[in-house]
Write an enzyme that holds these catalytic residues in place. Structure first.
Site, PDB file in Angstrom:
ATOM      1  N   SER A 177       0.414  -0.538  -0.179  1.00 21.46           N
ATOM      2  CA  SER A 177       0.044  -0.006  -0.131  1.00 21.46           C
ATOM      3  C   SER A 177       1.097   1.073   0.154  1.00 21.46           C
ATOM      4  O   SER A 177       1.738   1.179  -0.923  1.00 21.46           O
ATOM      5  CB  SER A 177      -0.711   0.320   0.636  1.00 21.46           C
ATOM      6  OG  SER A 177      -1.606   0.896   1.188  1.00 21.46           O
ATOM      7  N   ASP A 271      -9.470  -5.189  -5.060  1.00 20.46           N
ATOM      8  CA  ASP A 271      -8.430  -4.500  -4.557  1.00 20.46           C
ATOM      9  C   ASP A 271      -9.583  -2.917  -4.384  1.00 20.46           C
ATOM     10  O   ASP A 271     -10.234  -1.884  -5.518  1.00 20.46           O
ATOM     11  CB  ASP A 271      -7.138  -3.756  -5.291  1.00 20.46           C
ATOM     12  CG  ASP A 271      -6.675  -2.477  -4.151  1.00 20.46           C
ATOM     13  OD1 ASP A 271      -7.473  -2.182  -3.010  1.00 20.46           O
ATOM     14  OD2 ASP A 271      -5.746  -2.255  -3.955  1.00 20.46           O
ATOM     15  N   HIS A 305      -7.228  -6.410  -1.013  1.00 16.73           N
ATOM     16  CA  HIS A 305      -6.258  -5.077  -0.426  1.00 16.73           C
ATOM     17  C   HIS A 305      -4.828  -5.190   0.000  1.00 16.73           C
ATOM     18  O   HIS A 305      -3.804  -5.279  -0.581  1.00 16.73           O
ATOM     19  CB  HIS A 305      -6.860  -3.254  -0.529  1.00 16.73           C
ATOM     20  CG  HIS A 305      -5.479  -2.567   0.112  1.00 16.73           C
ATOM     21  ND1 HIS A 305      -4.420  -2.000  -1.806  1.00 16.73           N
ATOM     22  CD2 HIS A 305      -5.195  -2.300   1.015  1.00 16.73           C
ATOM     23  CE1 HIS A 305      -3.827  -1.137  -0.790  1.00 16.73           C
ATOM     24  NE2 HIS A 305      -4.201  -1.101   0.579  1.00 16.73           N
TER      25      HIS A 305
END
Length: 366
Positions: A177, A271, A305
């Site tokens: 991320s 995601d 994610h």
């Protein structure tokens, strides 16, 4: 005869090691419900359960018997672990069994901050020297993300390159991320980095400006007002971010073509935080436009994610540590769990190949 539960290997093992679960001493065809639970370091309890039926010999082997219902269904030998869900209500890691030096990796997590060590500790068990690096919300570091300075990360790179347990002359980076776009910036501007893996990350600098010497990379523009709310009342932030290719965002794009080594992009196609697949394609086109090697991109359908090591329960939504509100991350539990197993192998193979000279032995099965 009393029923007995067997778990192999017996005793303690790393979380990314598959275990075989079986039950003996049941009646033929007997219905059985198996339950698993654990508490994390904060005391929160996680639970999972599944219903089965014993075979004609009164035995149950989760490697052969499909779950009939519960937290999951179908043939899922590790389902009782990856299906665990919560009840309602800078550390360096070295290989445990080796003398000498090992390929070095710096591991960065995302915008939740703090020091996350579980991934680094597991990688250390596979022959790497790993530095889990916090960059805010830990000890004397800033409580919130403000202007960031790449010199802080440069110190970590130099620390690893000089460490006696790190096999030089270079190291690798692993980022998830926000930690992923930081890794891309580190690989682009700092020396001594020859392998970079990013998990569901952006190709532009995000959230706050990034400073290095006399240079500033502005953050990708965003509009929090574009967030959406699911039927369950959970926030989705995927539409908050601008397109990095728009003219006003060009300065936020990270110059990947300056990097010294190859890239691996791990992408979850479900995601719900970033348009990770789109960003990976931007990276590929940019690198090729500058005459550089095409990055390796592995896409996982039904995967959200938060791609963790194998058998970690998929995090489809949670209360974000900084935002303080529930955020959706996406992912279908079974597909996401399979992706975590494969991605973990792909990450190790990539690092062994580019930091240790070992050839790739497995291709993605997904």
């Amino acid at each position: 005869m009393a029923a007995t539960l067997r778990v192999e290997p017996a005793g303690r093992c790393c979380w990314d090691t598959p275990v075989r679960i079986s039950v003996r001493g049941l009646a033929p065809g007997q219905p059985v419900t198996l339950r698993a639970s654990l508490r994390d370091e904060r005391g929160a309890r996680f639970r999972a359960h599944a219903r089965y039926r014993a075979d004609a010999r009164g035995e149950l082997d989760l490697a052969r018997a499909p779950a009939l219902g519960g937290s999951f269904a179908g043939l899922e030998p590790m389902g009782l672990l990856w299906a665990l869900e919560p009840e309602a209500a800078c550390q360096a890691w070295e290989p445990r069994d080796g003398e000498g030096s090992f390929p070095g990796i710096i591991d960065l997590f995302g915008s939740g901050g703090g020091l996350c060590e579980y991934r680094a500790s597991l990688l250390a068990g596979h022959g790497f020297s790993v530095l889990a690096l916090a960059y805010f919300r830990f000890e004397d570091l800033p409580e919130y993300l403000h202007d960031m300075h790449l010199e802080y990360f440069e110190e970590a790179v130099n620390f690893m390159l000089q460490h006696p347990k790190v096999k030089g002359p270079s190291i690798g980076l692993l980022g998830f991320s926000k930690g992923g776009d930081l890794c891309l910036s580190m690989a682009s501007f700092l020396k001594g980095i020859t392998a970079t893996v990013v998990i569901n990350s952006c190709v532009a600098n995000t959230i706050v400006p990034l400073h290095y010497k006399d240079m500033v990379i502005p953050n990708l523009h965003s509009d929090p007002g574009r967030h959406k709310i699911t039927e369950a009342g959970i926030l989705s932030y995927m539409d908050v971010w601008d397109n990095p290719l728009e003219a006003r965002n060009h300065q936020s794009l990270i110059p990947l073509e300056k990097a010294q080594g190859p890239f691996l992009f791990i992408v979850g196609l479900d995601d719900r935080s970033w348009r990770s697949n789109f960003y990976a394609q931007i990276a590929s086109e940019r690198l090729q436009a500058h005459g550089k090697e095409r990055p390796q991109i592995i896409c996982y359908p039904g995967t959200g994610h938060c791609i963790d090591p194998p058998y970690f329960p998929p995090s489809r939504a949670s209360v974000h540590a900084v935002l303080g509100t529930a955020v959706i991350y996406g992912g279908e539990p079974s597909a996401h769990s399979r992706a975590q197993v494969d991605a973990w192998q792909q990450i190790q193979t990539f690092f062994h190949k580019h930091l240790n000279g070992k050839k790739s032995v497995k291709r993605s099965k997904i």
